[in-house]
Scaffold this active site. Structure first.
Site, mmCIF file in Angstrom:
data_model
loop_
_atom_site.group_PDB
_atom_site.id
_atom_site.type_symbol
_atom_site.label_atom_id
_atom_site.label_comp_id
_atom_site.label_asym_id
_atom_site.label_seq_id
_atom_site.Cartn_x
_atom_site.Cartn_y
_atom_site.Cartn_z
ATOM 1 N N SER A 58 1.989 21.592 34.737
ATOM 2 C CA SER A 58 1.215 20.401 35.049
ATOM 3 C C SER A 58 0.955 20.383 36.555
ATOM 4 C CB SER A 58 2.028 19.171 34.631
ATOM 5 O OG SER A 58 1.402 17.998 35.028
ATOM 6 N N SER A 59 -0.229 19.975 36.954
ATOM 7 C CA SER A 59 -0.627 19.841 38.360
ATOM 8 C C SER A 59 -0.789 21.170 39.091
ATOM 9 C CB SER A 59 0.353 18.947 39.142
ATOM 10 O OG SER A 59 0.421 17.662 38.563
ATOM 11 N N ASP A 77 -4.633 18.491 27.461
ATOM 12 C CA ASP A 77 -4.601 17.073 27.849
ATOM 13 C C ASP A 77 -5.715 16.299 27.145
ATOM 14 O OD1 ASP A 77 -2.410 17.430 29.493
ATOM 15 O OD2 ASP A 77 -3.564 17.464 31.356
#
Length: 195
Positions: A13-14, A39
């Site tokens: 994530s990120s 997502d």
């Protein structure tokens, strides 16, 4: 009908997967591409609160459906850019079982932990520490066709590296090698289907 190609971005994530995917949509002008994000699939789910076991089961079904949606889109000739977090071993096994390995360009998206923490805090829409928890899990399989570091390169530069690499994809692909390693005897495919 020729199957579509799959550019599969895997990272925490990120880490910048969605940003790279958006840039790829902008610069890959040779064919029509679709960005499919895990997502995005999660966002389609009902918003009512779920008990922990119900949520876990729903997330497994969502991810299994996501993998099969990728395969279905590519099977009818669509080129797909996938944005995923392979933080549980069964996710990779399931992808290896349902995606045509020769059509997948497997890209590892890396980012230094301190930068991940900074991005996570700036986003504010992820639990603190999620990327740190995923960090050692997502790349555990250790085999990619290409890797990008979004701590060192911009999303655009990563997308350009991927675009420039596409004509030089290796044979066998990382997915072919991983499939031979994990699914050769059929047990891995059975394990993936059972989860």
């Amino acid at each position: 009908m020729a199957p579509g190609r799959i550019i599969f971005l895997n990272g925490t994530s990120s880490s910048g997967k969605s940003s790279i995917a958006r840039e790829l949509l902008d610069i890959l002008d040779d064919r029509v591409h679709f960005h499919l994000s895990v997502d995005g699939f999660n966002a389609m789910r009902t918003k009512r609160p779920l008990a922990a076991d119900e949520l876990d089961a729903a997330l497994r079904r969502t991810r299994s459906g996501f993998h099969r949606s990728i395969a279905a889109m590519a099977s009818v000739g669509n080129d797909v850019i996938v944005d995923h977090v392979l933080s549980e071993p069964w996710r990779l096994l399931d992808c290896l079982a349902v995606l045509p390995p020769e059509d997948v360009l497997f890209v590892g998206v890396h980012c230094p932990p301190d930068e991940l923490a900074r991005r996570e805090q700036a986003r504010g829409d992820r639990p603190p520490g999620l990327a740190a928890h995923q960090y050692d899990l997502v790349h555990r399989h250790g085999d990619y066709d290409l890797e990008c570091d979004t701590g060192a390169l911009s999303p655009r530069a990563c997308a350009e590296r991927i675009r420039d690499f596409l004509p030089h994809r290796p044979t066998p692909t990382a997915f072919t090698r991983l499939r031979a390693r994990h699914l050769a005897d059929g047990r891995g495919a059975q394990e993936a289907a059972a989860r």
